[in-house]
Design an enzyme around this catalytic site. Structure first.
Site, PDB file in Angstrom:
ATOM      1  N   GLY A 130       0.819  -1.208   0.000  1.00 49.25           N
ATOM      2  CA  GLY A 130       0.000   0.000   0.000  1.00 49.25           C
ATOM      3  C   GLY A 130       0.849   1.251   0.000  1.00 49.25           C
ATOM      4  O   GLY A 130       2.065   1.194   0.198  1.00 49.25           O
ATOM      5  N   PRO A 131       0.222   2.397  -0.225  1.00 54.90           N
ATOM      6  CA  PRO A 131       0.958   3.671  -0.229  1.00 54.90           C
ATOM      7  C   PRO A 131       1.580   3.961   1.134  1.00 54.90           C
ATOM      8  O   PRO A 131       1.190   3.379   2.154  1.00 54.90           O
ATOM      9  CB  PRO A 131      -0.131   4.707  -0.580  1.00 54.90           C
ATOM     10  CG  PRO A 131      -1.262   3.914  -1.145  1.00 54.90           C
ATOM     11  CD  PRO A 131      -1.202   2.578  -0.501  1.00 54.90           C
ATOM     12  N   THR A 177      -0.189   4.418   5.296  1.00 52.32           N
ATOM     13  CA  THR A 177      -1.532   3.836   5.412  1.00 52.32           C
ATOM     14  C   THR A 177      -1.680   2.903   6.607  1.00 52.32           C
ATOM     15  O   THR A 177      -2.778   2.406   6.852  1.00 52.32           O
ATOM     16  CB  THR A 177      -1.898   3.082   4.126  1.00 52.32           C
ATOM     17  OG1 THR A 177      -0.824   2.200   3.781  1.00 52.32           O
ATOM     18  CG2 THR A 177      -2.142   4.052   2.986  1.00 52.32           C
ATOM     19  N   GLY A 178      -0.602   2.630   7.323  1.00 50.68           N
ATOM     20  CA  GLY A 178      -0.711   1.847   8.550  1.00 50.68           C
ATOM     21  C   GLY A 178      -0.271   0.402   8.419  1.00 50.68           C
ATOM     22  O   GLY A 178      -0.749  -0.451   9.163  1.00 50.68           O
ATOM     23  N   HIS A 184      -6.173  33.854 -13.384  1.00 53.88           N
ATOM     24  CA  HIS A 184      -5.742  32.459 -13.547  1.00 53.88           C
ATOM     25  C   HIS A 184      -6.571  31.535 -12.646  1.00 53.88           C
ATOM     26  O   HIS A 184      -7.125  30.525 -13.116  1.00 53.88           O
ATOM     27  CB  HIS A 184      -4.250  32.345 -13.198  1.00 53.88           C
ATOM     28  CG  HIS A 184      -3.689  30.966 -13.345  1.00 53.88           C
ATOM     29  ND1 HIS A 184      -2.910  30.585 -14.404  1.00 53.88           N
ATOM     30  CD2 HIS A 184      -3.803  29.862 -12.551  1.00 53.88           C
ATOM     31  CE1 HIS A 184      -2.567  29.318 -14.268  1.00 53.88           C
ATOM     32  NE2 HIS A 184      -3.096  28.852 -13.136  1.00 53.88           N
ATOM     33  N   GLU A 185      -6.662  31.850 -11.352  1.00 53.47           N
ATOM     34  CA  GLU A 185      -7.421  31.000 -10.425  1.00 53.47           C
ATOM     35  C   GLU A 185      -8.925  31.055 -10.724  1.00 53.47           C
ATOM     36  O   GLU A 185      -9.631  30.056 -10.563  1.00 53.47           O
ATOM     37  CB  GLU A 185      -7.149  31.433  -8.981  1.00 53.47           C
ATOM     38  CG  GLU A 185      -5.693  31.302  -8.550  1.00 53.47           C
ATOM     39  CD  GLU A 185      -5.159  29.896  -8.680  1.00 53.47           C
ATOM     40  OE1 GLU A 185      -5.970  28.942  -8.626  1.00 53.47           O
ATOM     41  OE2 GLU A 185      -3.948  29.723  -8.869  1.00 53.47           O
ATOM     42  N   HIS A 225      -9.600  28.532 -13.473  1.00 56.37           N
ATOM     43  CA  HIS A 225      -9.724  27.167 -12.943  1.00 56.37           C
ATOM     44  C   HIS A 225     -11.103  26.958 -12.312  1.00 56.37           C
ATOM     45  O   HIS A 225     -11.782  25.954 -12.573  1.00 56.37           O
ATOM     46  CB  HIS A 225      -8.650  26.921 -11.874  1.00 56.37           C
ATOM     47  CG  HIS A 225      -7.287  26.667 -12.419  1.00 56.37           C
ATOM     48  ND1 HIS A 225      -7.022  25.680 -13.334  1.00 56.37           N
ATOM     49  CD2 HIS A 225      -6.090  27.272 -12.156  1.00 56.37           C
ATOM     50  CE1 HIS A 225      -5.722  25.689 -13.626  1.00 56.37           C
ATOM     51  NE2 HIS A 225      -5.140  26.654 -12.920  1.00 56.37           N
TER      52      HIS A 225
END
Length: 650
Positions: free
Chosen positions: A235-236, A239-240, A458-459, A462
């Protein structure tokens, strides 16, 4: 009567304890004594014939002759030292002896010195001392320096053994470098159980079976079943996985060996394999038990991908020994191997086969419900406001791992303390999330009015595109306050999808390029502020064409290397003609997305301009501001809650 042994109130008795630094100090004193204990004299060597001439000239005051060394020490009269200034290098010595001479074993000192003294007047006779030097001190003087060096060598290598982790047990040292360096936690000392592991429903269900094996082995062996050899937690990061392995040992109430994959590999040849053997030897003695190898990819990398060009690579030898111990001729009854990695794709196939790691347990990022449980665990020791909404916080942290959530809770407590609050409220947690994701606010950063206007447009680009497209991620907040390296940012609450369609990816890509297109519309030219947007856009476009088969011209083909077999292959799995076609398809896809985004912004230019002006005024706006300008979000389901300004909610 007062007890004399008691110390005065408020004062602690002075204790003198032994320290290893004392030995080093004594060794330094001994070496210094060896070098500097020369009585300050620096006698020059002379031949006996020259000493005889000095004797007859009346220059000598005293001669000490060591019979067993056949060596004479000559002291010159103080008033005659000037004659020998050149022999002393221009510096007249203040201490004697001034000269030494060596003679053969046939030298008769009494007869020779007596004859010379008879030739001198009574008042100029030389004092003669003939002695025999004890040999014990001479031998000791020769031995003490090598002994000091040996003692220092022993202490130095003991320290080196501790630094290298060479001590597998008491004693340590370089001679125990082949011992396993894993930490053993006895079954009574492990306090972690499944109650301390929030979320991870699927993973906990799978490891529960391992716990049941360890608790009731006869239940399974009675039917002819075998206890699994090992399980790989994949897992990443954060994550425990390690916490889950500890919980397994705590629930099963068995000894727990923990070691890192990098602890096996040393610069000494053969050390890794030796440590693997020693680890499994200790585990067999403690069976039933659990051996947990964290970051196993450090030693379990596929042998064709080690990157080393040596035919006798130490990492490969260690891996071979690990494979043999896990499923060789020897029996490891009662020893279960748990390992953790976030790079399962690079592990050796022999390590992944059944009989070694019988099952892979995927520990994924927590979903909404699991995040609520993880927050509950980490909020136990925090003082929260009465109206704190745990569900709201879990919804606003999509994609966060357990370690990230723990960091958010700690950062929120620090933020509340920084503002002298008596309890931690919702805003503190939102500020903590912003700080972790985007970095620290930098309001002092100097930005010109033209740059600020460009950032706002710009924002706003988005935000406008993501609000008007049905499959784009729902917007939560937009800001033009610089954070970290970013001059502005937009926060989204992405839907937790398991599958992503082509239409959804296109909408996301339009949202990514919205800022760049907005600058072109307002300023007539783009700026460098869209670098990160373009990088992500290009990666997604190439992924659609080369990985997911979403191009009509390239077709249903994927060039994704899922097992990393082409890691060191410098060639591409397609021809130059196909490469040209891929580049052409990606370029056409991005141009289509650019034109579509430009059309959306031009068709909604009035609302886009209002949003940019509002950003310049307030610097931070929320989803409800966009709803007032554009109406309900495109694709929003009936009754779906729009994220509000947390200050208004409070």
């Amino acid at each position: 009567m007062a007890d004399k042994n008691k110390t005065p109130r408020g004062k602690k008795p002075v204790k003198f304890g032994f320290s290893i630094s004392w030995i080093y100090f004594l060794l330094l004193i001994g070496i210094g004594w060896m070098f500097f204990n020369q009585n300050g004299a620096n006698p020059q060597k002379e031949e006996w014939d020259e000493v005889k001439q000095q004797w007859l000239a009346g220059d000598i005051k005293e001669v000490v002759f060591v019979r067993n060394e056949f060596e004479g020490h000559v002291t010159i009269k103080p008033d005659r030292l000037g004659k020998f200034e050149s022999e002393f290098g221009g510096v007249i010595p203040k201490k004697s002896p001034h000269f030494i001479f060596l003679v053969s074993g046939s030298f008769n000192a009494e007869e020779m010195f007596g004859e010379l003294n008879e030739q001198l007047p009574e008042n100029e006779k030389v004092k003669v001392v003939i002695e025999t030097q004890e040999s014990f001190w001479g031998v000791l003087e020769w031995l003490i320096f090598p002994l000091l060096l040996i003692i220092m060598w022993v202490f130095m290598f003991k320290g080196m053994g501790r630094n290298m982790g060479g001590g597998g047990g008491p004693g340590g040292g370089i001679f125990n470098v082949g011992k396993a360096t894993g930490k053993l936690a006895e079954k009574d000392s492990i306090k972690v159980n499944f109650k301390d592991v929030a979320g991870l429903y699927g993973a906990k269900d799978e490891v529960m079976e391992i716990v049941d094996f360890l608790k009731n082995p006869k239940k399974y062996t009675a039917l002819g079943g075998k206890i699994p050899k090992g399980a790989l937690l994949v897992g990443p990061p954060g994550t425990g996985k390690t916490l889950l392995a500890k919980a397994v040992a705590g629930e099963a109430n068995v000894p727990f060996f923990s070691i890192s994959g990098s602890d096996f590999v040393e610069m000494f040849v053969g050390v890794g394999a030796s440590r693997v053997r020693d680890l499994f030897r200790q585990a067999k003695e403690k069976a039933p038990c659990i051996v947990f190898i964290d970051e196993i990819d450090a030693v379990g990398r596929a042998r064709s991908k080690n990157g080393g060009f040596s035919s006798n690579d130490e990492r490969e030898n260690t891996l071979n020994q690990l494979l043999t111990e896990m499923d060789g001729f020897g029996s490891n009854s009662g020893v279960i191997i748990l390992a953790a990695t976030n790079r399962a794709d690079i592990l050796d196939k022999a390590l992944m086969r059944a009989g070694r790691f019988d099952r892979q347990i995927h520990v994924d990022l927590p979903d909404l419900k699991e995040r609520e449980e993880i927050f509950t665990v980490h909020l136990r020791g925090l003082k929260l406001a009465e109206d704190f909404d745990l569900e709201f916080l879990a919804k606003h942290t999509p994609g966060f791992s357990g370690a990230d959530i723990a960091n958010v809770c700690n950062e929120a407590a620090l933020t509340a303390a920084r503002h002298d609050k008596s309890a931690i409220d919702k805003q503190d947690f939102l500020d903590a999330v912003d700080r972790i994701v985007g970095g620290l606010e930098r309001k002092s950063k100097i930005i010109t009015p033209e740059e600020k206007k460009s950032i706002a447009h710009h924002e706003a680009g988005h935000a406008t595109v993501s609000w008007l497209l049905p499959y784009a991620n729902p917007l939560f907040k937009v800001t033009i306050v610089p954070r970290g390296q970013a001059l502005g940012a937009a926060w989204y609450l992405p839907e937790e999808r398991q599958l992503v369609t082509k239409a959804q990816m296109i909408d996301e890509m339009c949202s990514l390029i919205g800022g760049r297109v907005a600058e072109e519309i307002v300023n007539g030219q783009p700026s460098t502020g869209a670098l990160n947007d373009l990088e992500r856009l290009t990666k997604m476009a190439y992924g659609m064409v080369t990985y997911y088969g979403m191009s009509d011209k390239v077709g249903n083909m994927s060039f994704y290397d899922s097992n990393g077999s082409r890691a060191y292959d410098l060639t591409r799995p397609y021809s130059e003609k196909t490469a040209e076609l891929i580049d052409k398809e990606v370029k056409e896809l991005i141009e289509m997305i650019h034109d579509r985004t430009q059309t959306i912004l031009k068709d909604n230019f009035e609302g886009f301009s209002q949003l940019a002006a509002l950003l310049l005024e307030k610097e931070v706006i929320f989803a409800d501001d966009l709803e007032r300008i554009f109406g309900p979000r495109a694709g929003a389901k009936p009754g779906e809650e729009i994220p509000k300004d947390p200050e208004e909610l409070a």
